[in-house]
Design an enzyme around this catalytic site. Structure first.
Site, PDB file in Angstrom:
ATOM      1  N   HIS A   1      37.399  51.389  43.876  1.00  0.00           N
ATOM      2  CA  HIS A   1      37.759  51.120  42.479  1.00  0.00           C
ATOM      3  C   HIS A   1      39.268  51.116  42.243  1.00  0.00           C
ATOM      4  CE1 HIS A   1      37.345  50.588  38.284  1.00  0.00           C
ATOM      5  NE2 HIS A   1      36.367  51.437  38.030  1.00  0.00           N
TER       6      HIS A   1
ATOM      7  N   ASP B   1      28.376  32.225  41.026  1.00  0.00           N
ATOM      8  CA  ASP B   1      27.506  31.227  41.666  1.00  0.00           C
ATOM      9  C   ASP B   1      28.049  30.899  43.053  1.00  0.00           C
ATOM     10  OD1 ASP B   1      25.975  29.060  42.430  1.00  0.00           O
ATOM     11  OD2 ASP B   1      26.477  27.811  40.699  1.00  0.00           O
TER      12      ASP B   1
END
Length: 447
Positions: A164, A381
């Protein structure tokens, strides 16, 4: 809903390092003083479920994504390096070009077996995102781990684990989107990544100009940090009807002036606190709202910036006040906390980090909410279309797993949008939390 009893076997190939497809600079890059605070030094899991796509017949998703990842790392080459710690706990990326961890796997399960309402908790998550031995430390290990698991129906699951300190949700989505663009044939990302972490570093003579109670170190006198060895995990779905009922419980002047985030955050904070049954009504309980400062800082961060760019404003109330007063009390506190956040506020945080040794945000009697409903995970995608589900792999992540949580977008079978809230609590508190939510949603307020 996915069955909690769903079990399946996963066969993994040996993990490999995917390096940039062409030479990249060998250099040392400083993280910002927002990136390297103690509270972000953990691995965050994300998962994406993709359907079978007939137009991609003959294409192996793992091979396509691995190749695109290698080419993407030419642009995002710091991800191929390793994190080092210097004096004063300052973090740097050593851009070694070693690469990120990649696992190709197969599972004897179909996408439909997970159910038609995908959300955390997911069955067999530890098999879909395998913890490679020695890979989970923050320092000196790969900054990204990706596992692509092919399903027996032709669909696949992409799960990843991010250090993170490198990126927040918008930054990670920017990276994943770039991999998707290159997987679909682009030669370069549509958004070129920008490092510029120095924009969020402390001033030469640090001097915080805001108070920062979000980093106050509070002793756990009542044992109110959620234990890790006995917790129940459950997700709650709030659709338009549920949000409307909660909104109706507010005074008229607050109904239109409060966002869905304000209302839902207040609802979860208040209900969770009541469910924990605090022993001392005078103890302070906190809610930390993660607020993206992109667009709030002047001069603005450049397009393509992919570091951590958020503040952690906190609202504080005594257990007695929070539990006994109506929902609008908590809503007002949440709204007031969010209003603190600006570019000046974040620069003050950077100064505070340097002066105070990069402390962890307060975790005792604290709940942290991050709104990912517009982060964009559901738009990534790789050539197989948008995911059926895209977002956090579980709630309650971080150094204190019962503390850090998310709001996740949800679309039901009829196309109605809602928000999923994963909750992690000890079983008795979970039962009380369910009752609290049911009570709030049982009937509209008379207000």
């Amino acid at each position: 809903m996915a069955s909690s009893t769903l079990h399946f076997s996963v066969r993994r190939r040996p993990p490999q390092l995917v390096a940039p497809a062409s030479p990249t600079p060998r250099e040392l890059k400083r993280l910002s003083d927002i990136d390297d605070q103690e509270g972000l030094r953990f691995q965050i899991p994300v998962i994406q479920f993709y359907r079978h796509e007939p137009a991609m017949a003959g294409q192996n998703p793992a091979s396509v994504i691995r190749d695109a990842l290698a080419r993407t790392l030419v642009f995002y080459y710091p991800f191929a390096g390793r994190l080092r710690e210097g004096a004063g706990k300052k973090l740097f990326v050593d851009c070694t070009g070693e690469g990120v961890l990649f696992i190709e796997a197969e599972a004897d399960v179909k996408l439909k077996d997970f159910g038609d309402a995908l959300h955390p908790p997911f069955p067999c998550l530890e098999e879909l995102l395998f913890d490679v031995d020695g890979s989970s430390a923050v320092l000196n290990t790969p900054l990204l781990l990706i596992q692509v698991t092919l399903l027996s129906c032709g669909g696949f699951i992409l799960a990843l684990r991010l250090n993170h300190t490198m990126s927040d949700a918008p930054g990670l989505v920017q990276l994943m989107t770039a991999v998707g663009e290159l997987a679909r044939g682009s030669s370069s990302p549509s958004v070129i990544p920008v490092w510029r972490r120095e924009l969020l570093e402390a001033r030469p003579s640090p001097a915080p100009f805001f108070p920062h109670p979000e980093y106050e170190q509070v002793p756990d006198t009542e044992g109110t940090i959620t234990p890790l060895d006995n917790t129940a995990h459950r997700s709650f779905i709030f659709g338009p009807r549920e949000i409307s009922i909660l909104r109706s419980r507010l005074p008229s002047q607050l109904r239109g002036a409060s966002s869905t985030f304000d209302i839902l955050t207040a609802c979860v904070w208040r209900s969770r606190t009541r469910a924990l049954q605090p022993a001392d009504p005078k103890e302070n309980f906190r809610i930390i709202c993660i607020v993206n400062i992109r667009g709030r800082i002047n001069p603005p961060l450049p397009s393509g910036f992919y570091g951590n760019a958020f503040g952690l404003p906190v609202a504080i109330a005594t257990a007695g006040e929070l539990c006994s007063r109506p929902l609008d009390y908590a809503v007002e506190l949440v709204k007031r906390a969010k209003s603190q956040v600006s570019g000046d506020y974040l620069h003050s945080v950077a100064d505070y980090m340097v002066m105070k040794g990069r402390p962890h945000f307060t975790v005792v009697r604290t709940y942290v909410i991050s709104d990912l409903t517009r982060a964009g995970f559901g738009d990534v995608d790789f050539g197989w279309g948008k995911p059926v589900y895209g977002g956090p792999a579980k709630g309650g992540v971080g150094v204190s797993p019962g503390v850090f949580n998310f709001f996740i977008p949800f679309v039901n079978a009829s196309g109605e949008k809602g928000i999923v809230v994963p909750i992690c609590l000890p079983p008795p508190a979970m039962r009380r939390f369910v009752a609290e939510i049911q009570s709030l949603l049982s009937a509209q307020s008379a207000l």
